[in-house]
Motif scaffolding. Structure first.
Motif, PDB file in Angstrom:
ATOM      1  N   PRO A   1       0.668  18.088   7.353  1.00 66.16           N
ATOM      2  CA  PRO A   1       1.461  17.490   8.431  1.00 66.16           C
ATOM      3  C   PRO A   1       0.652  16.531   9.311  1.00 66.16           C
ATOM      4  CG  PRO A   1       1.967  19.822   8.237  1.00 66.16           C
ATOM      5  CD  PRO A   1       0.833  19.560   7.297  1.00 66.16           C
ATOM      6  N   GLY A   2       1.085  15.265   9.340  1.00 59.18           N
ATOM      7  CA  GLY A   2       0.426  14.246  10.150  1.00 59.18           C
ATOM      8  C   GLY A   2      -0.809  13.651   9.539  1.00 59.18           C
ATOM      9  N   HIS A   3      -1.269  14.150   8.393  1.00 55.70           N
ATOM     10  CA  HIS A   3      -2.496  13.676   7.738  1.00 55.70           C
ATOM     11  C   HIS A   3      -2.121  12.870   6.495  1.00 55.70           C
ATOM     12  CE1 HIS A   3      -6.591  14.788   5.660  1.00 55.70           C
ATOM     13  NE2 HIS A   3      -6.471  13.500   5.906  1.00 55.70           N
ATOM     14  N   SER A   4      -2.277  11.534   6.585  1.00 60.63           N
ATOM     15  CA  SER A   4      -1.914  10.642   5.477  1.00 60.63           C
ATOM     16  C   SER A   4      -3.127   9.873   4.994  1.00 60.63           C
ATOM     17  CB  SER A   4      -0.834   9.642   5.923  1.00 60.63           C
ATOM     18  OG  SER A   4       0.340  10.324   6.317  1.00 60.63           O
ATOM     19  N   VAL A   5      -3.173   9.618   3.690  1.00 63.12           N
ATOM     20  CA  VAL A   5      -4.289   8.885   3.098  1.00 63.12           C
ATOM     21  C   VAL A   5      -3.750   7.802   2.170  1.00 63.12           C
ATOM     22  CG1 VAL A   5      -4.528  10.576   1.217  1.00 63.12           C
ATOM     23  CG2 VAL A   5      -6.454   9.108   1.813  1.00 63.12           C
ATOM     24  N   MET A   6      -4.389   6.623   2.208  1.00 61.17           N
ATOM     25  CA  MET A   6      -3.986   5.522   1.333  1.00 61.17           C
ATOM     26  C   MET A   6      -4.394   5.827  -0.108  1.00 61.17           C
ATOM     27  SD  MET A   6      -5.340   1.568   1.318  1.00 61.17           S
ATOM     28  CE  MET A   6      -4.673   1.063   2.903  1.00 61.17           C
ATOM     29  N   MET A   7      -3.511   5.556  -1.029  1.00 58.87           N
ATOM     30  CA  MET A   7      -3.843   5.695  -2.452  1.00 58.87           C
ATOM     31  C   MET A   7      -4.817   4.591  -2.812  1.00 58.87           C
ATOM     32  SD  MET A   7      -1.964   8.288  -3.247  1.00 58.87           S
ATOM     33  CE  MET A   7      -1.805   8.354  -5.027  1.00 58.87           C
TER      34      MET A   7
ATOM     35  N   ARG B   1       0.834  -1.199   0.000  1.00 55.58           N
ATOM     36  CA  ARG B   1       0.000   0.000   0.000  1.00 55.58           C
ATOM     37  C   ARG B   1       0.870   1.251   0.000  1.00 55.58           C
ATOM     38  NH1 ARG B   1      -4.780  -1.856  -1.747  1.00 55.58           N
ATOM     39  NH2 ARG B   1      -5.729  -3.364  -0.319  1.00 55.58           N
ATOM     40  N   GLN B   2       0.402   2.262  -0.700  1.00 54.39           N
ATOM     41  CA  GLN B   2       1.116   3.533  -0.740  1.00 54.39           C
ATOM     42  C   GLN B   2       0.258   4.625  -0.101  1.00 54.39           C
ATOM     43  OE1 GLN B   2       1.926   3.819  -5.042  1.00 54.39           O
ATOM     44  NE2 GLN B   2       4.106   3.680  -4.531  1.00 54.39           N
TER      45      GLN B   2
END
Length: 608
Positions: A595-601, A588-589
């Motif tokens: 900042p601190g906010h990530s979402v899966m592609m 998974r990418q």
């Protein structure tokens, strides 16, 4: 003026307890007009469900007494014989109960159960009944209805079982549908589907709906008029718009103030207590933000990396593995001292299994769980028991997690005694202190779990979790089963304890409105994976993943003016996490939005 479909006048229902008649519902009156939805709202014990059972005459005949008048289309129901009432039930009045699994016969297929009602009430042949059943299943949006006719109830999800119950209720084209808490046990997206379905079917069939609930957000979403019940009596009634805009009774105002409203935390950095309203005076305190308890400069108290938990599916008792349930797949997050990280998603997404895996109540297949830098997954049983003093769990159902034969004082003292942290006299003193801490009186220690309300039992479970003075508490749906005002009290208690003791919470929930109120950061789970994680204000203010957007759009809005706003509610079920035995998940990418906010592609499955 048209005659109402249902007219209830001075309804009083009493039950015989120890030879004495005790009224549970007193002098309740209301009408339900044609094509109207009337909500009867109140907390557990207010008498709303007994009112519905009285209308259907489903209270136990030997130990209950119903007085007053209940008229259906002008016909008095209380004077009818059992046989005449049996013709009314399911035919002119239908009822959907709160828990579909206990309402459906587990040893009969869903198709047979619906067809049976059609044969009995409408005199159809078996072939006609089967054809009509398939049409009804299609009407309530059950995919592949024909192939699912012969499935048993356990083969359906909670939301699909509730759809089957609605199909069964609609089988004989009733004039009135009574829906008793039909969405309480459902996830927010499934709840939105069921509410939309009931509204659409009401429009198509032209029926009236008596909707019983304790959720004011649901009331705003579905009801034309509202009756508020408290302590067995109707304390306020009127149009839903008036009730929400100009509530007069203190109890109604307390119910409305306890409803968490999505978006109410905009511009606030820290969690915030719910306002507490006195049910008798209507006076409210002023909610305040909690103190800044997050020690962001220190090493995280809990670090979870690549956590993976799968369950094997075998072809027989000693057969080979033919598949696996990928319950938790490469989940990573951290938790600071004094911080609340909310883990959200629908049933089956893996959030509870994540919590149990962190506690090692479920053995993960891989990954690491560092508590103060020490990997819990590498410890032997003795060392694990010692480290578990620092990480405790609060379960969803307090009644199931307390020993019914042990008084609550002993239940709270047991962790202290088995860990040799106190003598019996010291443990008694600690129990009194903890009960006071969670808002209960020390003399309640001698009571048994059944002598407490649901909210009080959850306070006992919190006291037990605090007995060992942990650093981290895993709260697994700890307020989901509670009434709205009790939920507000328990959430406030947890926030106060966090401020006082710098507790770190892994707060597992599907209630997005509560999550917005209590959390510092949010992780959204789908099919065992975290698809989005970040600060609470970023997830709610700028959601990126389609699944996060779907969860937020499904939350009922406690504003009757938005009732007619068309929602884009997806009717799709959460996909199965079962995979073939040789399945290898693709890497998974993630991309960092802020900042601190990530979402899966995401791929093609979310393209639409």
């Amino acid at each position: 003026m048209n005659q109402p479909i249902l007219s209830v006048s001075n309804l009083t229902t009493a039950f015989r307890v120890d030879g004495v008649w005790r009224p549970v519902v007193r002098n309740v009156s209301f009408d339900v007009a044609e094509r109207e939805t009337l909500a009867v709202v109140g907390e557990s014990g207010s008498g709303k469900s007994v009112t519905a059972l009285s209308i259907m005459q489903l209270t136990p005949p030997n130990n209950s007494r119903i007085e007053g008048s209940i008229k259906l289309g002008g016909k008095e129901l209380l004077t009818l014989s059992n046989e005449e009432m049996r013709d009314i039930r399911g035919n002119e009045i239908a009822m959907i109960f709160q828990e579909p699994m206990t309402s459906l016969n587990p040893v009969l297929t869903v198709g047979f159960q619906i067809a049976e009602a059609l044969i009995l009430h409408r005199g159809l042949s078996r072939a006609q009944a089967e054809a009509e059943t398939i049409r009804l299943l299609e009407k309530v949006r059950i995919p592949s209805a024909k192939s699912r006719f012969h499935d048993y109830p356990h083969r359906f999800s909670g939301g699909m079982r509730q759809r089957v119950m609605i199909a069964l209720a609609l089988a004989c084209k009733p004039k009135l549908l009574i829906a008793d808490e039909p969405t309480t046990a459902l996830d927010v997206t499934i709840q939105a589907q069921i509410l939309q379905l009931i509204k659409e079917l009401q429009k198509e069939e032209g029926m009236s709906v008596l909707f019983i609930t304790h959720d004011m957000g649901v009331v705003a979403e579905i009801a034309d008029r509202t009756v508020v019940m408290y302590n067995g009596e109707s304390v306020e009634a009127g149009s839903t718009d008036d009730i929400f805009a100009r509530a007069k009774h203190p109890y109604t105002r307390s119910l409305l103030s306890a409803v968490p409203k999505l978006g109410s935390m905009e511009g606030r950095a820290r969690p915030m207590r719910f306002p507490v309203v006195d049910k008798t005076t209507g006076e409210s305190d002023v909610p305040v933000e909690t103190p800044d308890t997050v020690a962001s400069s220190e090493r995280p108290v809990l670090e979870v990396s690549n956590l993976t938990t799968r369950f094997e599916i075998r072809s027989g008792l000693f057969g080979k593995v033919k598949g696996r349930v990928h319950a938790v797949e490469n989940v990573s997050f951290s938790l600071q001292r004094g911080e609340t990280l909310a883990l959200v998603g629908e049933s089956g997404c893996g959030k509870s299994t994540t919590g149990r895996s962190v506690m090692r109540l479920q053995q993960p297949m891989g990954g690491s769980v560092l508590l103060d830098g020490e990997d819990l997954l590498q410890l032997d049983a003795k060392a694990l028991r010692e480290r578990r003093k620092r990480i405790q769990m609060i379960f969803q159902d307090p009644f199931a997690s307390l020993n019914p034969r042990m008084n609550v004082g002993d239940a709270i003292a047991t962790p202290l005694l088995i860990n040799n942290l106190a003598s019996r006299s010291q443990a008694r003193e600690k129990v009194a202190e903890l009960l006071h801490y969670v808002g209960l009186s020390p003399d309640m220690a001698q009571r048994f779990p059944h002598e407490f309300s649901g909210g009080q039992r959850q306070r006992v479970c919190i006291a037990r979790a605090l007995a060992l003075e942990p650093s981290v508490i895993v709260a697994d749906e700890s307020v989901s089963a509670l009434d709205v005002s009790v939920k507000a009290q328990v959430v406030n208690l947890m926030l106060d304890l966090q401020a006082r003791m710098k507790l770190a919470y892994l707060f597992i929930s599907h209630d997005m409105a509560v999550v917005e109120r209590v959390s510092h950061r949010v992780a959204v789970m789908y099919l065992g994976e975290i698809v989005e994680i970040g600060p609470r204000e970023a997830i709610f203010g700028n959601p990126q993943h389609p699944y996060t957007k779907r969860l937020l759009e499904a939350v009922p809005v406690a504003d009757p003016e938005q009732r007619h706003t068309k929602k884009s509610v997806s009717n799709s079920e959460i996909r199965s996490p079962v995979r073939a035995a040789d399945y290898v998940p693709s890497p998974r990418q993630y991309r960092e939005v802020s900042p601190g906010h990530s979402v899966m592609m995401w791929g093609q499955e979310w393209a639409s």
